[in-house]
Design a protein around this motif. Sequence first.
Motif, PDB file in Angstrom:
ATOM      1  N   ASP A 104      51.610  53.972  42.127  1.00 47.88           N
ATOM      2  CA  ASP A 104      52.905  53.272  42.202  1.00 47.88           C
ATOM      3  C   ASP A 104      53.133  52.640  43.578  1.00 47.88           C
ATOM      4  O   ASP A 104      54.210  52.765  44.167  1.00 47.88           O
ATOM      5  CB  ASP A 104      54.069  54.231  41.864  1.00 47.88           C
ATOM      6  CG  ASP A 104      54.148  54.504  40.363  1.00 47.88           C
ATOM      7  OD1 ASP A 104      53.617  53.691  39.570  1.00 47.88           O
ATOM      8  OD2 ASP A 104      54.745  55.529  39.989  1.00 47.88           O
ATOM      9  N   GLY A 105      52.097  52.008  44.113  1.00 51.37           N
ATOM     10  CA  GLY A 105      52.234  51.288  45.386  1.00 51.37           C
ATOM     11  C   GLY A 105      52.067  52.136  46.631  1.00 51.37           C
ATOM     12  O   GLY A 105      51.965  51.597  47.734  1.00 51.37           O
ATOM     13  N   LYS A 159      49.038  44.014  34.411  1.00 52.42           N
ATOM     14  CA  LYS A 159      50.092  43.049  34.744  1.00 52.42           C
ATOM     15  C   LYS A 159      50.644  43.277  36.138  1.00 52.42           C
ATOM     16  O   LYS A 159      51.172  42.379  36.765  1.00 52.42           O
ATOM     17  CB  LYS A 159      51.219  43.134  33.711  1.00 52.42           C
ATOM     18  CG  LYS A 159      50.864  42.360  32.449  1.00 52.42           C
ATOM     19  CD  LYS A 159      51.989  42.375  31.450  1.00 52.42           C
ATOM     20  CE  LYS A 159      51.485  41.802  30.132  1.00 52.42           C
ATOM     21  NZ  LYS A 159      52.167  42.378  28.979  1.00 52.42           N
ATOM     22  N   LYS A 160      50.533  44.538  36.620  1.00 50.67           N
ATOM     23  CA  LYS A 160      51.019  44.841  37.967  1.00 50.67           C
ATOM     24  C   LYS A 160      49.908  44.788  38.997  1.00 50.67           C
ATOM     25  O   LYS A 160      50.059  45.284  40.114  1.00 50.67           O
ATOM     26  CB  LYS A 160      51.683  46.216  37.968  1.00 50.67           C
ATOM     27  CG  LYS A 160      52.959  46.237  37.157  1.00 50.67           C
ATOM     28  CD  LYS A 160      53.761  47.481  37.426  1.00 50.67           C
ATOM     29  CE  LYS A 160      55.163  47.334  36.855  1.00 50.67           C
ATOM     30  NZ  LYS A 160      55.864  48.607  36.728  1.00 50.67           N
ATOM     31  N   CYS A 172      47.136  46.434  38.881  1.00 46.49           N
ATOM     32  CA  CYS A 172      46.499  47.746  39.043  1.00 46.49           C
ATOM     33  C   CYS A 172      45.429  47.951  37.974  1.00 46.49           C
ATOM     34  O   CYS A 172      45.229  47.108  37.107  1.00 46.49           O
ATOM     35  CB  CYS A 172      47.554  48.846  38.983  1.00 46.49           C
ATOM     36  SG  CYS A 172      48.664  48.779  40.407  1.00 46.49           S
ATOM     37  N   MET A 209      49.914  47.239  30.927  1.00 44.82           N
ATOM     38  CA  MET A 209      51.045  47.312  31.874  1.00 44.82           C
ATOM     39  C   MET A 209      50.496  47.407  33.290  1.00 44.82           C
ATOM     40  O   MET A 209      50.993  46.769  34.218  1.00 44.82           O
ATOM     41  CB  MET A 209      51.924  48.527  31.567  1.00 44.82           C
ATOM     42  CG  MET A 209      52.747  48.385  30.304  1.00 44.82           C
ATOM     43  SD  MET A 209      53.973  49.713  30.197  1.00 44.82           S
ATOM     44  CE  MET A 209      53.386  50.607  28.770  1.00 44.82           C
ATOM     45  N   ILE A 254      49.404  52.961  38.130  1.00 45.30           N
ATOM     46  CA  ILE A 254      50.864  52.988  38.053  1.00 45.30           C
ATOM     47  C   ILE A 254      51.228  54.192  37.191  1.00 45.30           C
ATOM     48  O   ILE A 254      50.364  54.754  36.513  1.00 45.30           O
ATOM     49  CB  ILE A 254      51.444  51.702  37.399  1.00 45.30           C
ATOM     50  CG1 ILE A 254      50.895  51.517  35.967  1.00 45.30           C
ATOM     51  CG2 ILE A 254      51.149  50.483  38.251  1.00 45.30           C
ATOM     52  CD1 ILE A 254      51.664  50.502  35.138  1.00 45.30           C
TER      53      ILE A 254
END
Length: 284
Positions: free
Chosen positions: A255-256, A164-165, A167, A161, A135
């Motif tokens: 970022d996805g 948590k996503k 990644c 961070m 991310i």
Amino acid sequence: RTVYVNGEYVPETEAKVSIFDRAFLMADGVYEVTSVIDGKLVDFDGHAKRLERSLSELEMRNPVTMDELLEIHRELVKRNDLEEGGIYLQITRGAPADRDFAWPDPDEVPSGIVLFTFAKKLVEMPSIKTGIKVISIPDERWSRRDIKTTQLLYPSWGKMMAKKKGCDDAWMVEEGVVTEGTSNNAYIVKGNTIITRALSNDILHGITRAAVLRFAEEAQFKVEERDFTIAEAQEADEAFITSATTFVQPVVEIDGAAIGTGKPGDVSLRLREIYIEESLKTAK
Ligand code: PMP
């Protein structure tokens, strides 16, 4: 494990440092991590040189000579039967009698030094087959990122961070462009060209980075040391990171957005192969 603390080899359960050590109270310490493959130290000289620079920038003294340091590394590899993994080394400004923002006279308070080994599969890392997802986060570290200090709270937070996503890591962005990963240097690949941010005080001067860029040029890849944005990275053919404990590791999502085919890229994997092969030739 046997670890090294201020001149002694001791079992890890017996290793002790003072609660007044400035690395504990103020993150007043520098470190290095050197990888070990086949029981040999990869690019020891590069890490030793960067250590000297970190120490001198902070007016800190090295309690041992570089020859002694190599000897300690080798002794720890031997005593722990380490085949593959790494060695963590930390030098701190020592433990004055009282906490004080001003640092003490090095003649009165000697530097502290600790080293320990860790075993880890590096060559056959499971994440190489899948690649990692990153991310982007703002780079909110202090501005002397060229000094390898133990002040790692922000990078550690960044890693959380990312977790948590769902990644693996975070690339940090400042003034619209990528600085580096939380614990690695960041790259994109376009065709035959490898792009990475130029050296300055804004990033850590990766020892793996220097070697990979040198090997890449020798293998006829083009190297461009320049800024790039997250948007440019998302449009690139490939992306990867480098560090002493990951070597070259492919990045497949930012970022996805999938990078290239969404699988580890050929150039990244080729560079990884070259890096491992070449760096073993000079390993000590
Ligand atoms: N950047 C940062 C912020 C790092 O923490 C690291 C690894 N410690 C690197 C880059 C990669 O450096 P090296 O290749 O010397 O491990």
